[in-house]
Design a protein around this motif. Structure first.
Motif, PDB file in Angstrom:
ATOM      1  N   ILE A 228     -21.610 -15.210 -39.550  1.00 34.34           N
ATOM      2  CA  ILE A 228     -21.086 -14.332 -38.344  1.00 34.34           C
ATOM      3  C   ILE A 228     -22.102 -13.734 -37.434  1.00 34.34           C
ATOM      4  CG2 ILE A 228     -19.685 -12.003 -37.846  1.00 34.34           C
ATOM      5  CD1 ILE A 228     -17.841 -14.284 -39.076  1.00 34.34           C
ATOM      6  N   SER A 229     -23.217 -13.241 -38.025  1.00 31.49           N
ATOM      7  CA  SER A 229     -24.581 -12.995 -37.264  1.00 31.49           C
ATOM      8  C   SER A 229     -25.081 -13.943 -36.495  1.00 31.49           C
ATOM      9  CB  SER A 229     -25.460 -12.544 -38.133  1.00 31.49           C
ATOM     10  OG  SER A 229     -25.928 -13.234 -38.988  1.00 31.49           O
ATOM     11  N   THR A 230     -24.944 -15.292 -36.893  1.00 27.02           N
ATOM     12  CA  THR A 230     -25.378 -16.299 -36.276  1.00 27.02           C
ATOM     13  C   THR A 230     -24.331 -16.564 -35.070  1.00 27.02           C
ATOM     14  OG1 THR A 230     -26.208 -17.472 -38.233  1.00 27.02           O
ATOM     15  CG2 THR A 230     -25.783 -18.886 -36.267  1.00 27.02           C
ATOM     16  N   LEU A 231     -23.107 -16.702 -35.142  1.00 24.22           N
ATOM     17  CA  LEU A 231     -22.199 -16.705 -34.142  1.00 24.22           C
ATOM     18  C   LEU A 231     -22.130 -15.619 -32.953  1.00 24.22           C
ATOM     19  CD1 LEU A 231     -19.378 -17.777 -33.191  1.00 24.22           C
ATOM     20  CD2 LEU A 231     -18.481 -16.005 -34.504  1.00 24.22           C
ATOM     21  N   LEU A 232     -22.422 -14.468 -33.546  1.00 26.08           N
ATOM     22  CA  LEU A 232     -22.856 -13.106 -32.377  1.00 26.08           C
ATOM     23  C   LEU A 232     -23.825 -13.459 -31.719  1.00 26.08           C
ATOM     24  CD1 LEU A 232     -21.442 -10.241 -34.685  1.00 26.08           C
ATOM     25  CD2 LEU A 232     -20.321 -11.526 -32.619  1.00 26.08           C
ATOM     26  N   LEU A 233     -24.828 -13.662 -32.304  1.00 22.54           N
ATOM     27  CA  LEU A 233     -26.204 -14.268 -31.703  1.00 22.54           C
ATOM     28  C   LEU A 233     -26.211 -15.108 -30.751  1.00 22.54           C
ATOM     29  CD1 LEU A 233     -29.192 -13.815 -31.626  1.00 22.54           C
ATOM     30  CD2 LEU A 233     -29.396 -15.770 -33.433  1.00 22.54           C
ATOM     31  N   GLY A 234     -25.319 -16.083 -31.072  1.00 24.80           N
ATOM     32  CA  GLY A 234     -25.317 -17.204 -29.997  1.00 24.80           C
ATOM     33  C   GLY A 234     -24.191 -16.775 -28.971  1.00 24.80           C
ATOM     34  N   ILE A 235     -23.355 -15.970 -29.046  1.00 22.87           N
ATOM     35  CA  ILE A 235     -22.595 -15.635 -27.967  1.00 22.87           C
ATOM     36  C   ILE A 235     -23.328 -14.505 -27.273  1.00 22.87           C
ATOM     37  CG2 ILE A 235     -20.542 -14.069 -27.484  1.00 22.87           C
ATOM     38  CD1 ILE A 235     -19.230 -15.476 -29.717  1.00 22.87           C
ATOM     39  N   VAL A 236     -24.019 -13.782 -27.637  1.00 27.27           N
ATOM     40  CA  VAL A 236     -25.233 -12.886 -27.088  1.00 27.27           C
ATOM     41  C   VAL A 236     -26.037 -13.566 -26.251  1.00 27.27           C
ATOM     42  CG1 VAL A 236     -26.878 -11.010 -27.251  1.00 27.27           C
ATOM     43  CG2 VAL A 236     -24.666 -10.921 -28.382  1.00 27.27           C
ATOM     44  N   GLY A 237     -26.598 -14.717 -26.801  1.00 25.69           N
ATOM     45  CA  GLY A 237     -27.508 -15.531 -26.229  1.00 25.69           C
ATOM     46  C   GLY A 237     -26.886 -16.199 -24.858  1.00 25.69           C
ATOM     47  N   ALA A 238     -25.671 -16.675 -25.199  1.00 23.23           N
ATOM     48  CA  ALA A 238     -25.072 -17.426 -23.908  1.00 23.23           C
ATOM     49  C   ALA A 238     -24.930 -16.406 -22.768  1.00 23.23           C
ATOM     50  CB  ALA A 238     -23.489 -17.617 -24.491  1.00 23.23           C
ATOM     51  N   PHE A 239     -24.410 -15.305 -23.224  1.00 23.61           N
ATOM     52  CA  PHE A 239     -24.430 -13.967 -21.996  1.00 23.61           C
ATOM     53  C   PHE A 239     -25.677 -14.105 -21.631  1.00 23.61           C
ATOM     54  CE2 PHE A 239     -20.023 -12.977 -23.306  1.00 23.61           C
ATOM     55  CZ  PHE A 239     -19.432 -13.084 -22.071  1.00 23.61           C
ATOM     56  N   LEU A 240     -26.749 -13.615 -22.148  1.00 31.28           N
ATOM     57  CA  LEU A 240     -27.767 -13.331 -21.766  1.00 31.28           C
ATOM     58  C   LEU A 240     -28.614 -14.397 -20.898  1.00 31.28           C
ATOM     59  CD1 LEU A 240     -30.194 -11.145 -21.845  1.00 31.28           C
ATOM     60  CD2 LEU A 240     -30.963 -12.193 -23.900  1.00 31.28           C
ATOM     61  N   GLY A 241     -28.467 -15.561 -21.475  1.00 33.78           N
ATOM     62  CA  GLY A 241     -28.986 -16.836 -20.828  1.00 33.78           C
ATOM     63  C   GLY A 241     -28.234 -16.968 -19.691  1.00 33.78           C
ATOM     64  N   GLY A 242     -27.004 -17.028 -19.550  1.00 35.26           N
ATOM     65  CA  GLY A 242     -26.003 -17.173 -18.208  1.00 35.26           C
ATOM     66  C   GLY A 242     -26.559 -16.447 -17.398  1.00 35.26           C
ATOM     67  N   THR A 243     -26.682 -15.003 -17.757  1.00 35.60           N
ATOM     68  CA  THR A 243     -26.929 -14.014 -16.827  1.00 35.60           C
ATOM     69  C   THR A 243     -28.522 -14.148 -16.239  1.00 35.60           C
ATOM     70  OG1 THR A 243     -25.830 -12.476 -17.705  1.00 35.60           O
ATOM     71  CG2 THR A 243     -27.181 -11.432 -16.405  1.00 35.60           C
ATOM     72  N   LEU A 244     -29.382 -14.357 -16.706  1.00 33.41           N
ATOM     73  CA  LEU A 244     -30.770 -14.723 -16.384  1.00 33.41           C
ATOM     74  C   LEU A 244     -30.614 -16.032 -15.654  1.00 33.41           C
ATOM     75  CD1 LEU A 244     -33.052 -14.036 -19.568  1.00 33.41           C
ATOM     76  CD2 LEU A 244     -32.787 -12.693 -17.477  1.00 33.41           C
ATOM     77  N   ALA A 245     -30.173 -16.921 -15.963  1.00 24.38           N
ATOM     78  CA  ALA A 245     -29.905 -18.167 -15.276  1.00 24.38           C
ATOM     79  C   ALA A 245     -29.173 -17.927 -13.566  1.00 24.38           C
ATOM     80  CB  ALA A 245     -29.145 -19.295 -15.808  1.00 24.38           C
ATOM     81  N   THR A 246     -28.220 -17.320 -13.690  1.00 28.60           N
ATOM     82  CA  THR A 246     -27.762 -16.789 -12.548  1.00 28.60           C
ATOM     83  C   THR A 246     -28.609 -15.967 -11.506  1.00 28.60           C
ATOM     84  OG1 THR A 246     -25.540 -16.972 -13.542  1.00 28.60           O
ATOM     85  CG2 THR A 246     -25.765 -15.501 -11.406  1.00 28.60           C
ATOM     86  N   LEU A 247     -29.220 -14.996 -12.334  1.00 27.12           N
ATOM     87  CA  LEU A 247     -30.239 -14.492 -11.517  1.00 27.12           C
ATOM     88  C   LEU A 247     -31.579 -15.125 -10.925  1.00 27.12           C
ATOM     89  CD1 LEU A 247     -31.380 -11.228 -10.778  1.00 27.12           C
ATOM     90  CD2 LEU A 247     -32.552 -11.528 -13.027  1.00 27.12           C
ATOM     91  N   LEU A 248     -31.973 -15.967 -11.801  1.00 27.21           N
ATOM     92  CA  LEU A 248     -33.258 -16.879 -11.249  1.00 27.21           C
ATOM     93  C   LEU A 248     -32.732 -17.950 -10.233  1.00 27.21           C
ATOM     94  CD1 LEU A 248     -34.949 -17.640 -14.603  1.00 27.21           C
ATOM     95  CD2 LEU A 248     -35.748 -15.877 -12.654  1.00 27.21           C
ATOM     96  N   THR A 249     -31.318 -18.352 -10.210  1.00 27.68           N
ATOM     97  CA  THR A 249     -30.951 -19.292  -9.332  1.00 27.68           C
ATOM     98  C   THR A 249     -30.382 -18.775  -7.902  1.00 27.68           C
ATOM     99  OG1 THR A 249     -28.874 -19.580 -10.257  1.00 27.68           O
ATOM    100  CG2 THR A 249     -30.696 -21.258 -11.025  1.00 27.68           C
ATOM    101  N   THR A 250     -29.657 -17.694  -8.102  1.00 27.67           N
ATOM    102  CA  THR A 250     -29.090 -17.106  -6.778  1.00 27.67           C
ATOM    103  C   THR A 250     -29.791 -15.870  -6.463  1.00 27.67           C
ATOM    104  OG1 THR A 250     -27.562 -16.021  -8.218  1.00 27.67           O
ATOM    105  CG2 THR A 250     -26.847 -18.173  -7.689  1.00 27.67           C
ATOM    106  N   GLY A 251     -30.327 -15.169  -7.426  1.00 26.93           N
ATOM    107  CA  GLY A 251     -31.012 -13.918  -6.906  1.00 26.93           C
ATOM    108  C   GLY A 251     -30.029 -12.766  -6.959  1.00 26.93           C
ATOM    109  N   GLU A 252     -28.774 -12.923  -7.593  1.00 28.68           N
ATOM    110  CA  GLU A 252     -27.961 -11.930  -8.023  1.00 28.68           C
ATOM    111  C   GLU A 252     -27.739 -11.812  -9.286  1.00 28.68           C
ATOM    112  OE1 GLU A 252     -24.068 -13.396  -6.352  1.00 28.68           O
ATOM    113  OE2 GLU A 252     -24.736 -13.620  -4.394  1.00 28.68           O
ATOM    114  N   LEU A 253     -27.636 -10.338  -9.616  1.00 31.90           N
ATOM    115  CA  LEU A 253     -27.312  -9.954 -11.183  1.00 31.90           C
ATOM    116  C   LEU A 253     -25.943  -9.946 -11.492  1.00 31.90           C
ATOM    117  CD1 LEU A 253     -28.841  -9.171 -13.489  1.00 31.90           C
ATOM    118  CD2 LEU A 253     -28.475  -6.744 -12.854  1.00 31.90           C
ATOM    119  N   ALA A 254     -25.533 -11.007 -11.867  1.00 27.25           N
ATOM    120  CA  ALA A 254     -23.920 -11.015 -12.436  1.00 27.25           C
ATOM    121  C   ALA A 254     -23.792 -11.361 -13.844  1.00 27.25           C
ATOM    122  CB  ALA A 254     -23.456 -12.032 -11.514  1.00 27.25           C
TER     123      ALA A 254
END
Length: 90
Positions: A30-56
């Protein structure tokens, strides 16, 4: 179907991040699952910030680049979590 994809992505990204990150992280599936989901949100947000310059708040998809971004986000989440635990905040 999206919930199932999130569970698969979370398990995959969390397990890969725990295998890559040095040291012992502990936790169960369960902690591995939650860690991966948090990582998906964190990584997706950082990737969007780096590629578009918007914090979404975005998440990655179940694809090869999406898994890579989710794993990088999960590694960042492990690093932040260990900093909190070492300081005694949690």
């Amino acid at each position: 179907m999206n919930i199932l994809a999130w569970i698969v992505l979370g398990l995959l990204a969390g397990a890969i991040a725990k295998a890559i990150y040095p040291g012992h992280q502990g936790g169960n599936i369960i902690s591995t699952l939650l860690l991966g989901i948090v990582g998906a949100f964190l990584g997706g947000t950082l990737a969007t910030l780096l590629t578009t310059g918007e914090l979404a708040m975005t998440a990655t998809s179940l694809s090869i680049p999406g898994v890579v971004v989710a794993v990088l986000g999960a590694i960042i989440a492990i690093f932040i979590w260990q900093r909190f635990v070492q300081r005694g905040v949690y």
